[in-house]
Design an enzyme around this catalytic site. Sequence first.
Site, PDB file in Angstrom:
ATOM      1  N   THR A  52       5.785  -3.053  -6.483  1.00  0.00           N
ATOM      2  CA  THR A  52       5.202  -1.860  -5.881  1.00  0.00           C
ATOM      3  C   THR A  52       3.768  -1.758  -6.398  1.00  0.00           C
ATOM      4  O   THR A  52       3.426  -2.322  -7.435  1.00  0.00           O
ATOM      5  CB  THR A  52       5.969  -0.581  -6.281  1.00  0.00           C
ATOM      6  OG1 THR A  52       6.062  -0.532  -7.700  1.00  0.00           O
ATOM      7  CG2 THR A  52       7.358  -0.552  -5.677  1.00  0.00           C
ATOM      8  N   ARG A 108       1.098   4.368  -2.761  1.00  0.00           N
ATOM      9  CA  ARG A 108       2.521   4.079  -2.586  1.00  0.00           C
ATOM     10  C   ARG A 108       2.667   2.900  -1.629  1.00  0.00           C
ATOM     11  O   ARG A 108       2.208   2.972  -0.484  1.00  0.00           O
ATOM     12  CB  ARG A 108       3.186   5.331  -2.017  1.00  0.00           C
ATOM     13  CG  ARG A 108       4.660   5.325  -1.911  1.00  0.00           C
ATOM     14  CD  ARG A 108       5.166   6.744  -1.921  1.00  0.00           C
ATOM     15  NE  ARG A 108       4.891   7.333  -3.222  1.00  0.00           N
ATOM     16  CZ  ARG A 108       5.619   7.077  -4.315  1.00  0.00           C
ATOM     17  NH1 ARG A 108       6.664   6.301  -4.259  1.00  0.00           N
ATOM     18  NH2 ARG A 108       5.298   7.631  -5.474  1.00  0.00           N
TER      19      ARG A 108
HETATM   20  C1  LIG Z   1      12.800  -2.812  -9.396  1.00  0.00           C
HETATM   21  C2  LIG Z   1      12.472  -2.016  -8.171  1.00  0.00           C
HETATM   22  N1  LIG Z   1      12.587  -2.595  -6.965  1.00  0.00           N
HETATM   23  C3  LIG Z   1      12.312  -1.915  -5.841  1.00  0.00           C
HETATM   24  C4  LIG Z   1      11.907  -0.608  -5.875  1.00  0.00           C
HETATM   25  C5  LIG Z   1      11.674   0.117  -4.581  1.00  0.00           C
HETATM   26  O1  LIG Z   1      10.413   0.611  -4.393  1.00  0.00           O
HETATM   27  P1  LIG Z   1      10.179   1.705  -3.237  1.00  0.00           P
HETATM   28  O2  LIG Z   1      10.707   2.998  -3.752  1.00  0.00           O
HETATM   29  O3  LIG Z   1       8.694   1.683  -3.040  1.00  0.00           O
HETATM   30  O4  LIG Z   1      10.915   1.240  -2.030  1.00  0.00           O
HETATM   31  C6  LIG Z   1      11.775   0.039  -7.104  1.00  0.00           C
HETATM   32  C7  LIG Z   1      11.367   1.461  -7.159  1.00  0.00           C
HETATM   33  O5  LIG Z   1      11.432   2.128  -8.139  1.00  0.00           O
HETATM   34  C8  LIG Z   1      12.071  -0.680  -8.287  1.00  0.00           C
HETATM   35  O6  LIG Z   1      11.970  -0.104  -9.491  1.00  0.00           O
END
Ligand SMILES: Cc1ncc(COP(=O)(O)O)c(C=O)c1O
Length: 417
Positions: free
Chosen positions: A236, A245
């Site tokens: 992210t 974001r």
């Molecule tokens: C390890 C991991 N993968 C994926 C995500 C997903 O990100 P998003 O909330 O932008 O979809 C997160 C979000 O906290 C995360 O910590």
Amino acid sequence: MSVTHALEADDSMFGVLLRQDPELAEILHAERLRQSTTLQLIAAENFTSPAVLAALGSPLANKYAEGYPGARHHGGCEIVDVAERLAVERAQALFGAEHANVQSHSGSSAVLAAYAALLWPGDTVLALGLPHGGHLTHGSPTNFSGRWFTFVGYGVDAETGLVDYDQVRTLARTHRPKAIVCGSIAYPRHLDYACFRDIADEVGAHLIADAAHPMGLVAGGAAPSPVPYADIVCATTHKVLRGPRGGMILCGSELAGRVDRAVFPFTQGGAQMNTIAAKAVAFGEAATPAFSAYAHQVVANARTLAAQLADEGLAVTTGGTDTHLITADPAPLGVDGRTARGRLAAAGIVLDCCALPHGDTRGLRLGTAALTTQGMGEREMRVVATLLAAVLRGEARPAAARDDVRDLVGQFPPYPG
Ligand SMILES: Cc1ncc(COP(=O)(O)O)c(C=O)c1O
């Protein structure tokens, strides 16, 4: 001054919004006040810079741009193409990656695209189990990942809380996964990417690093990079990295075409060009010495906060942290994670609950990225830990603690002026 009067005097974007849509402007203003009068300890959050916010609120938001620079399905993309190329080049340089795709709308869509690039429905994937800190996209039955792939979960050791690499190897040998995912929403320590690579090579699996959390630390040189080891790195851009974001994907040039096609047209449509421009701004900021100092301070703050929470009696998982993130069981203070989160929220201390591996109740997850952006240091971390523990023990009434929180945060406004 009433909120309405304050907004009327405001010639910023808020002021413009107020004149056109007071109802919504009040909501935005209330959130701005919330963010600047409470402690933001959610490990996944940060305060982006005014420059990032400016790019997000720019006219690039108007542009439709399906495809990639130089190969769009829409006309008029010559300017946004420059913005996307800049974001890509900055991401490649920042992380030493051969290829970067900066279009993923979120971390979850980046993971979806990584799976789409490497897997077919029904394939077996080895990932950190959800109760041990895996993300929803790592095999939750409520998510596309759990429905379309066969996930096998590895875990953390019951004693140390550290990833059990022997178990990862044993499970990989038994299940012969098509891919191994390393990454977590709640693991406070560095992952051993070289070890994951070795296990993946032994069983002929792809290695996907979901580095959503540590990627900002990697950018600042405060955490090891998964880029030399993983076939695909997902991340992210809005956590420690302090961008807008969104998501991004890094890989070697041999997978570039597959990754790009997996993002568009397989899993997404038009790119969000204002967000991509904001990512470019954030990558530029993250390449500076000031950001490196910030990333190291984030870790120093987290270490101090973890140590002080342990001194106050919370059971800190793994005994501390290497990163921005801490998980802890508040049970020794006589309260479970869910109750603790509510009590702390009433005191203006905003954090998350999380699953505790091998535990029956929920714990707390907190991080130092946002407070460090505000300029807080280790002295303030000790104050925060003391306040937090006093609220949990019932020594400080939430309403009284709320005043202390407001005073502390008031000295470190997230957006001075
Ligand atoms: C390890 C991991 N993968 C994926 C995500 C997903 O990100 P998003 O909330 O932008 O979809 C997160 C979000 O906290 C995360 O910590």
